[in-house]
Every structure is written in structure tokens, then in C-alpha cells.
Design a protein around this motif. Sequence first.
Motif, PDB file in Angstrom:
ATOM      1  N   HIS A 513       2.785  -3.081  -0.793  1.00  0.00           N
ATOM      2  CA  HIS A 513       3.913  -2.171  -0.629  1.00  0.00           C
ATOM      3  C   HIS A 513       3.419  -0.792  -0.161  1.00  0.00           C
ATOM      4  O   HIS A 513       2.543  -0.711   0.686  1.00  0.00           O
ATOM      5  CB  HIS A 513       4.736  -2.104  -1.904  1.00  0.00           C
ATOM      6  CG  HIS A 513       5.280  -3.443  -2.312  1.00  0.00           C
ATOM      7  ND1 HIS A 513       6.279  -4.088  -1.621  1.00  0.00           N
ATOM      8  CD2 HIS A 513       4.929  -4.288  -3.336  1.00  0.00           C
ATOM      9  CE1 HIS A 513       6.547  -5.248  -2.187  1.00  0.00           C
ATOM     10  NE2 HIS A 513       5.737  -5.403  -3.222  1.00  0.00           N
ATOM     11  N   ASN A 514       3.953   0.299  -0.744  1.00  0.00           N
ATOM     12  CA  ASN A 514       3.619   1.645  -0.274  1.00  0.00           C
ATOM     13  C   ASN A 514       2.390   2.196  -0.988  1.00  0.00           C
ATOM     14  O   ASN A 514       2.268   2.085  -2.223  1.00  0.00           O
ATOM     15  CB  ASN A 514       4.798   2.591  -0.488  1.00  0.00           C
ATOM     16  CG  ASN A 514       5.998   2.203   0.347  1.00  0.00           C
ATOM     17  OD1 ASN A 514       5.864   1.612   1.426  1.00  0.00           O
ATOM     18  ND2 ASN A 514       7.192   2.524  -0.132  1.00  0.00           N
ATOM     19  N   GLN A 515       1.487   2.785  -0.206  1.00  0.00           N
ATOM     20  CA  GLN A 515       0.289   3.401  -0.761  1.00  0.00           C
ATOM     21  C   GLN A 515      -0.018   4.674   0.025  1.00  0.00           C
ATOM     22  O   GLN A 515      -0.038   4.664   1.263  1.00  0.00           O
ATOM     23  CB  GLN A 515      -0.900   2.430  -0.685  1.00  0.00           C
ATOM     24  CG  GLN A 515      -2.166   2.932  -1.313  1.00  0.00           C
ATOM     25  CD  GLN A 515      -2.077   3.056  -2.830  1.00  0.00           C
ATOM     26  OE1 GLN A 515      -1.360   2.268  -3.468  1.00  0.00           O
ATOM     27  NE2 GLN A 515      -2.764   4.028  -3.403  1.00  0.00           N
ATOM     28  N   LYS A 516      -0.256   5.765  -0.685  1.00  0.00           N
ATOM     29  CA  LYS A 516      -0.535   7.042  -0.035  1.00  0.00           C
ATOM     30  C   LYS A 516      -1.833   6.961   0.754  1.00  0.00           C
ATOM     31  O   LYS A 516      -2.834   6.411   0.284  1.00  0.00           O
ATOM     32  CB  LYS A 516      -0.620   8.150  -1.079  1.00  0.00           C
ATOM     33  CG  LYS A 516      -0.759   9.537  -0.478  1.00  0.00           C
ATOM     34  CD  LYS A 516      -0.749  10.602  -1.565  1.00  0.00           C
ATOM     35  CE  LYS A 516      -0.876  12.010  -0.959  1.00  0.00           C
ATOM     36  NZ  LYS A 516      -0.865  13.062  -2.001  1.00  0.00           N
ATOM     37  N   THR A 517      -1.815   7.492   1.977  1.00  0.00           N
ATOM     38  CA  THR A 517      -3.016   7.448   2.813  1.00  0.00           C
ATOM     39  C   THR A 517      -4.152   8.207   2.137  1.00  0.00           C
ATOM     40  O   THR A 517      -3.952   9.213   1.451  1.00  0.00           O
ATOM     41  CB  THR A 517      -2.738   8.055   4.193  1.00  0.00           C
ATOM     42  OG1 THR A 517      -2.289   9.402   4.023  1.00  0.00           O
ATOM     43  CG2 THR A 517      -1.688   7.259   4.951  1.00  0.00           C
ATOM     44  N   GLY A 518      -5.357   7.691   2.326  1.00  0.00           N
ATOM     45  CA  GLY A 518      -6.541   8.311   1.739  1.00  0.00           C
ATOM     46  C   GLY A 518      -6.768   7.958   0.290  1.00  0.00           C
ATOM     47  O   GLY A 518      -7.701   8.478  -0.348  1.00  0.00           O
ATOM     48  N   THR A 519      -5.922   7.075  -0.265  1.00  0.00           N
ATOM     49  CA  THR A 519      -6.100   6.637  -1.650  1.00  0.00           C
ATOM     50  C   THR A 519      -6.276   5.119  -1.680  1.00  0.00           C
ATOM     51  O   THR A 519      -6.049   4.429  -0.685  1.00  0.00           O
ATOM     52  CB  THR A 519      -4.901   7.026  -2.523  1.00  0.00           C
ATOM     53  OG1 THR A 519      -3.736   6.305  -2.072  1.00  0.00           O
ATOM     54  CG2 THR A 519      -4.634   8.524  -2.436  1.00  0.00           C
ATOM     55  N   THR A 520      -6.666   4.632  -2.843  1.00  0.00           N
ATOM     56  CA  THR A 520      -6.898   3.194  -3.013  1.00  0.00           C
ATOM     57  C   THR A 520      -5.945   2.646  -4.059  1.00  0.00           C
ATOM     58  O   THR A 520      -5.755   3.249  -5.134  1.00  0.00           O
ATOM     59  CB  THR A 520      -8.354   2.923  -3.438  1.00  0.00           C
ATOM     60  OG1 THR A 520      -9.228   3.388  -2.405  1.00  0.00           O
ATOM     61  CG2 THR A 520      -8.595   1.433  -3.653  1.00  0.00           C
ATOM     62  N   SER A 521      -5.373   1.526  -3.775  1.00  0.00           N
ATOM     63  CA  SER A 521      -4.365   0.919  -4.644  1.00  0.00           C
ATOM     64  C   SER A 521      -4.988   0.325  -5.894  1.00  0.00           C
ATOM     65  O   SER A 521      -6.212   0.135  -5.990  1.00  0.00           O
ATOM     66  CB  SER A 521      -3.625  -0.183  -3.890  1.00  0.00           C
ATOM     67  OG  SER A 521      -4.509  -1.281  -3.675  1.00  0.00           O
ATOM     68  N   THR A 522      -4.143   0.008  -6.822  1.00  0.00           N
ATOM     69  CA  THR A 522      -4.552  -0.824  -7.953  1.00  0.00           C
ATOM     70  C   THR A 522      -4.879  -2.226  -7.443  1.00  0.00           C
ATOM     71  O   THR A 522      -4.186  -2.747  -6.572  1.00  0.00           O
ATOM     72  CB  THR A 522      -3.418  -0.900  -8.980  1.00  0.00           C
ATOM     73  OG1 THR A 522      -3.107   0.421  -9.416  1.00  0.00           O
ATOM     74  CG2 THR A 522      -3.798  -1.787 -10.162  1.00  0.00           C
ATOM     75  N   PRO A 523      -5.922  -2.855  -7.941  1.00  0.00           N
ATOM     76  CA  PRO A 523      -6.284  -4.192  -7.430  1.00  0.00           C
ATOM     77  C   PRO A 523      -5.200  -5.231  -7.706  1.00  0.00           C
ATOM     78  O   PRO A 523      -4.510  -5.176  -8.727  1.00  0.00           O
ATOM     79  CB  PRO A 523      -7.570  -4.530  -8.196  1.00  0.00           C
ATOM     80  CG  PRO A 523      -8.103  -3.214  -8.671  1.00  0.00           C
ATOM     81  CD  PRO A 523      -6.897  -2.360  -8.919  1.00  0.00           C
ATOM     82  N   GLN A 524      -5.056  -6.139  -6.774  1.00  0.00           N
ATOM     83  CA  GLN A 524      -4.296  -7.357  -6.999  1.00  0.00           C
ATOM     84  C   GLN A 524      -5.280  -8.526  -6.977  1.00  0.00           C
ATOM     85  O   GLN A 524      -6.262  -8.503  -6.230  1.00  0.00           O
ATOM     86  CB  GLN A 524      -3.220  -7.549  -5.929  1.00  0.00           C
ATOM     87  CG  GLN A 524      -2.102  -6.520  -5.981  1.00  0.00           C
ATOM     88  CD  GLN A 524      -0.918  -6.916  -5.120  1.00  0.00           C
ATOM     89  OE1 GLN A 524      -0.557  -8.090  -5.040  1.00  0.00           O
ATOM     90  NE2 GLN A 524      -0.288  -5.927  -4.482  1.00  0.00           N
ATOM     91  N   THR A 525      -4.984  -9.547  -7.769  1.00  0.00           N
ATOM     92  CA  THR A 525      -5.952 -10.614  -7.974  1.00  0.00           C
ATOM     93  C   THR A 525      -5.408 -11.960  -7.534  1.00  0.00           C
ATOM     94  O   THR A 525      -4.246 -12.290  -7.801  1.00  0.00           O
ATOM     95  CB  THR A 525      -6.359 -10.701  -9.459  1.00  0.00           C
ATOM     96  OG1 THR A 525      -6.954  -9.454  -9.840  1.00  0.00           O
ATOM     97  CG2 THR A 525      -7.373 -11.813  -9.694  1.00  0.00           C
TER      98      THR A 525
END
Length: 602
Positions: A513-525
Amino acid sequence: MQGNPAPRIVTLPRGRELDWACTESAGRRIARHSASTTSARIAVNLLLVDVLSDRIEVETPLYTGFTKCWAERCSCYKKRTELNNLTAQNPLAPAKNDGNVHVDRPPGIHSAKRTLLIANPRIAFRSAVFLASLIGLSGRAFPQFETRSKSLVSPFPGPVSVATGDFNHDGKLDVAVASAYENAGRYSNQIQVLLGKGDGTFQPAVNYTAGRAPGSVAVADLNNDGKLDLIVANSVDDSVSILLGNGDGTFQPAMNFATRQDPIVVLVGDFNGDGKLDLVTVNLSDNTGNCDCVAVLLGNGDGTFQEPPIITSLPLIPSALAVGRFTNSKSLDLAVTEEFGGTSDVQILLGSGNGTFQLGASYPVGPSPYSIATADFNGDHKLDLAVAENLGIGVGVLLGNGDGTFQPRVDYRTNYPLWVAVADFNLDGKLDLVVANLDFPSGVTVLTGNGDGTFQKGLYYADGKEDRFVAVGDFNGDHQPDIVVPDFLYGDVIVMLNTGVVSLSPNTPLNFHNQKTGTTSTPQTVTLTNTAKTALTISSMTPKGQFAISSTTCGSSVAPAANCAISVTFSPQTRGPKSGTITIRDSASSKPQVIELSGTGT
């Protein structure tokens, strides 16, 4: 299979006598083998003719080598034996169409008993049985599937039928899609052709004009020019459209032929035994109550058809159709699902050999029988039936007696099945069923066959939002049957690749979904499970796009029945939608497993 009858001439419904044998093709050599390969003509023993796809099952001395078979030739390799479904993979190679299979035999490879499945290369059916490339293997696990691609084919809800074939002779399976929808009183009149890339994905859809509300599409070589053609049933226009193929993935403008009212299904076969392909449609009634029938358009052999159609009336309102030879007669028969006033049944129509049919027996099935498939589920060389009972328990299976009659049905539970198709998904030599589940929830269910006409409990796989059809083909060239489903609600065509013994959970793409540029998302497994009885070897895992494998418990080997985890993160560098993949190369398949990824940078 029992017995070894002597090799003999076989007369197919096409009207040609073909001495089915394996013959080396002169000048065809495989680079890895010496050019001094020896020629050999290997006679085969006829065991079964499956008229649904003009497929002949034979037992023959084969090589212990790996055999990749096209209409032109077979090529032997050293590890096991594969035979592509000629109907789906390469329906006709124009350079050679003599009905033989051509083999390059490397020196020093000895004969071994195998079972080959050889298809008439001229015909590809919309609901044809996709018989697996490997027969005689044992100990295979339950088949596993993952969603590989979604291709938009319609701006409105509407894709309801898919046919497969190699339309441009590149050895990669393509699809044609019929989309029947209404918008503000206007009906669709387009079909879509998507050329395959050979990895389970497709080029963008190309539209072709047919009639209004095209609800069924089939594929065959109607004019014997070595190029696949398209056949489309147009329910609003009461017609069938023929689009002759150019052999390069494009098609000529439609020719239209009148049938009876509201054709909802079209299939192909030679119903009068003249060696020319004919068409058969299932037709509903108009407001005067006319028809409720099947209609046969006899072919002229040049892609045109004789009008008016030959009509066979039915006792009830028909809904689906299967073509096969249910008796010892040479004529093709039909099995038609129908219902009215609380009665649902399968009506058998016995072919007379001239395009007409006689009413045979009828057999009760569950309510709303919207699809029917035919194949030999118990290996007795007699065609059986599988019926998708949309408002019943699930799928009803009726074993054939070989004389045009069938045993009482046995039901197998699955939710709201709307379509059923047949394949050997786990390559154990036993035919399985795949069902498109319309709702609660929508998806597909695979019922693994036991080889005796019974089936195990179904395994459900999520995919679209409203599945109304399912077809089978090898879309990534690994010789394992995959699944293609049109999602009516979202206008997509979804390919689910057969991952062999590897189970991936979830089997659908990961969406960050949406993720701020320059950051890293929470992992999905994603959990990878080895469902085989032997260890799974993993050689590599490779991320692509703005995604990364943050951690994994998967080593170089996964033990039988064990699992491991793959954690993935999304790190968008720019704004906008992003896509990527995790590519896993392992011993389960000759082609990699692919986890689809998506997300949006904000």
C-alpha cells in the motif's frame, strides 16, 4: 492400463488414417547430443482414444531420456520423460503435419515403458482436458499454486470465458478472452487476445470485434492452414463469429454465421465425419419460447460454415455442454446440463454421424449445473463426467459405462462452483479437477484424483473477486499445468502458476500500500512449505524493484513437510505505484517461483 495390443492404424474423427508412431525427424539434432544419433521408428500400442480432444493414449517403448515433444518432433534429454500437450502448446507446426511424433534419439539411451499422450494438433478446445506431460510418476504431493499475474482485459466487469493456444508460433501459450457485459444499454462486442511472454505474464491485450455479448470463445484450426483461429458465441446477436488467424498473433476481421437464439457456449468437433471441423452451440429460448436446443453448424473446411444450423431440441433449459464419445460408435456425442422447475440433470445426446443427435438417458445432478467436463477419471478407457453444481453440494462426478450410460453421481463439496476443468496437476498420472468458485469466497479449488474415479478433499486458492470460468495451460514452460481465471468483477485475467511441491502462503501478491518515500515499511512475510517427501533445494532468492528481503529462515535446503519464512520490505525512492518480485530458484521446478510485490511511494 492393461494389455499390449498390437500396433495398428487408428482412424480419428478428423477422417484421416494416421499410423501413430515415433519417428526421428531428419536433420533435427539437439546440441548437447552427438550428431550421430541413430534413427528409429517406434510403433505404439493404442490404448485409448479420447474424442474430446482427439487425443490418443498409447503405450510405447520410450527413452529414459527427457522428451520434449512438439507437433514437429520430440527431443530426448537424459533425466525423465515429458510430452507437451500439443493442443495447448503448439497446435500445429506447419512444416510437418503427418500425424507422427518425431524423435531425436541420443545414442546409448535404452528403452523404457512409459505412457505417452498424443494430441491431434489441429484442435484446441476451450474446455479441453489438459493431460499432464508426465505420466507414470508416483509419490507426488498435492499441487500448489501462486498468483503470477493479473492482466486487465475489460474496462467494465465482464470477462467470462478463456481459450488458450499458441497464436504466433513462438512456443509460448497465449489466451483469448470473451467479455460479455452491458453498460447503459450497450453490449460489449470485443474479445481480447493476450500474447504470452513465457513466464506466466502477457503482453497488453489487443481487442478484436465480434458480435454483441460474446460469452464463449474456443480455439481451433478451422481451415487447415496451420494457424489457430478463434470461434466466439454472441448471445445477443444469435450468431457465431469466426476470426481466422494470421499465424503471427493477429486475426482477420470476424465472419458471422447465424445460429439459434442466445448461444451461450460454443465447442468444436467433427460431427458428420467428413474430416472438417464443425461447431456446436448451446442455445436458450427467446421470448416466444423457441429453441432450448443445441445447434450444429457444419464446416466447409475453409473457416466458413453452412447455414441454417442443425437443431436438436432439449427437454429442459440447457446451461453447458461437453463433447465426447460415450459409446463404441465413431460418432461424437454430447452431454448437456439443463434444468427447469426444480429439476436439474445431464442429458446425453447420442451422435448419429450426420450432425444430428438422438436423446439418450438423463441423470439427476445438483441444482444450477453451469459447467460440465469429460475425461477418463478411473483409467477404464470410458469417458466420465464432472459437473459444477453452483447451488448444490459442489462437483458431481458420474462414471461412464462406455455404452452411453452413466453411474449415479457422487458429489464432492466446494463452495458455489461455476466452472470445472480437468488436468493432472501433480503429475502422478491421475486426473484432477479444478473448479472456479463464484463466491463465499471466490477463487479456485483443486480436487486431487485418486485414479479410481474418486477425488480427495479440495484445496482452495484465493485469486479474483468473482470467478466464473477456469482453464488450464502451461504458461511458463515448466511442463506443469497452470491455471488461468477471468475475474468477472474486476475485468482481469489471472494466471496461477503451478509451483509443484512448494506451497507459498499467502499465495496472492504482497501489497504494501502507501509508504513514505525514503523510508522502509514494516516487513511482510511469506511462508514457504515443502510438501514433498524429499528435501527441497533452494539455490537463490533475488529481489527486484524497490523491495528487499529483510530476513529469511530459508537455507539452501528445506526438509520434507518443513517450512521457512521470507520477510520482505518496501523502500520507495520516488512517488507513485511500484512493482517488484522475489524470484526463488529451487528444485521444485525447472522455472523459478515468483512472489509478486506492489506498493505506492507517497
